[in-house]
Design an enzyme around this catalytic site. Sequence first.
Site, short mmCIF file in Angstrom:
data_model
loop_
_atom_site.label_atom_id
_atom_site.label_comp_id
_atom_site.label_asym_id
_atom_site.label_seq_id
_atom_site.Cartn_x
_atom_site.Cartn_y
_atom_site.Cartn_z
N GLU A 1 -16.55 46.67 -34.80
CA GLU A 1 -16.91 48.08 -35.02
C GLU A 1 -18.42 48.35 -34.92
OE1 GLU A 1 -15.08 48.89 -38.80
OE2 GLU A 1 -13.08 48.49 -38.05
N GLU B 1 -4.58 44.32 -35.31
CA GLU B 1 -4.48 45.27 -36.43
C GLU B 1 -3.48 46.40 -36.18
OE1 GLU B 1 -8.32 46.24 -38.10
OE2 GLU B 1 -9.21 44.41 -37.33
C1 XIL Z 1 -9.17 45.91 -44.41
C2 XIL Z 1 -8.23 45.12 -45.32
O1 XIL Z 1 -6.91 45.28 -44.87
C3 XIL Z 1 -8.37 45.59 -46.74
O2 XIL Z 1 -7.62 44.76 -47.63
C4 XIL Z 1 -9.83 45.59 -47.18
O3 XIL Z 1 -9.96 46.16 -48.45
C5 XIL Z 1 -10.68 46.36 -46.19
O4 XIL Z 1 -10.50 45.85 -44.89
N1 XIL Z 1 -10.60 47.20 -39.69
C6 XIL Z 1 -10.76 45.86 -39.82
C7 XIL Z 1 -10.11 45.14 -40.95
O5 XIL Z 1 -11.35 45.23 -38.93
O6 XIL Z 1 -10.85 44.02 -41.36
C8 XIL Z 1 -9.87 46.05 -42.13
O7 XIL Z 1 -9.14 45.35 -43.12
C9 XIL Z 1 -9.14 47.29 -41.67
C10 XIL Z 1 -9.96 48.06 -40.66
#
Ligand code: XIL
Length: 356
Positions: free
Chosen positions: A154, A261
């Site tokens: 990001e 994700e």
């Molecule tokens: C999220 C996790 O799922 C949560 O448990 C944590 O509190 C915050 O991060 N993008 C990403 C991930 O790259 O690492 C994130 O994961 C969600 C958004």
Amino acid sequence: MNQIKNLLIVLMFFLSQFSFSISPNKETLSQKYSDYFPVGTCLSAGEFGSNSIKNTDTELLNQYNLFVAENSMKPELLRTDNRGWNWNYADSFIKYTRSRGVKVRGHVLVWHQMTPWWMTAGGKSEAKKVLTDHINKLVKRYKNDIYCWDVVNEGVSDVYGYRKDSPWYKAYGGPEYIGDAFIAARNADPDCLLFYNDYNLTMPNKRSMVKKMIRDLDLINKGLDGIGIQAHWSLNWPSISAIEKTINTFYEMGLLVEITELDITCYSPIRENEKEKKYDSKLEDKLAKRYKEIFELFRKNAEKINSVTMWGISDNESWLNHFRGFNFYNEVRANYPLIFDKDQKPKKAYKEIMDF
Ligand code: XIL
């Protein structure tokens, strides 16, 4: 009255016997997709009090042949206040993946979130030292376990170009930390696949910005191998054609593409104040249809896709129960974004993606 109650209990027991569940002899999700791409999910390993390795039915874990740590390899969890390391959670995650002999994505080396303050507290040269040392130690430790790393996560904003509020951007006074991260990761492991990972890449502006970043920072020469397309999508956004365009754009640049994700929010992805919905059969059908069309698209483009990873196994543990729009809430608003429900039972969405 009691008789009716007893009758209802007996009836519910019989009905529950018909709801379908995963049986050990059935083909698993990753077996079904073995000619297409590995199918993975994130796992928690005890950090923040949650442990999906321990608390998830083995049959469910067995559905996947790729894993990524949900949080345990993020700097906040790995680094201690005295600049040391806490390997407990990350090691126990890796111990599980070794016991299964599955693929592991590394997530994440450099991110604007979940990073201890001291890592970016100095000026540019201090930040560069901390970043290089962090990447070097971490990548080397799991060299034989991890086939790819999200090196930078990001790094651009949705509208304004580089993410200027990133503490790394601020410490460096510019975006050069991105190239430095790739160089450090490549030096630590010449064979590991190195990714840039981001969300909203289906938006043309953001996609162009990422293309520009790759060119301007000469990232391919610094080690970039591929793009992780974070698939935090919703029931009706983005369109299938926008997703396909995104896959094609990066594939045509000669890069590997991984879908990372994946979860499908059942609410608006930007409005935060929608009331909690019930998971009724209408919603079950809508979600199933959405998963079906997405996986159809993935199968159609399988030769361009290196892996598909879900962000969670069952609805009860999804981060989307707390995250709405762009913010975290302590209070829970139940969301239903995954293919197994809160009781770890397969949803219609699971059936649909297995049905081809
Ligand atoms: C999220 C996790 O799922 C949560 O448990 C944590 O509190 C915050 O991060 N993008 C990403 C991930 O790259 O690492 C994130 O994961 C969600 C958004």
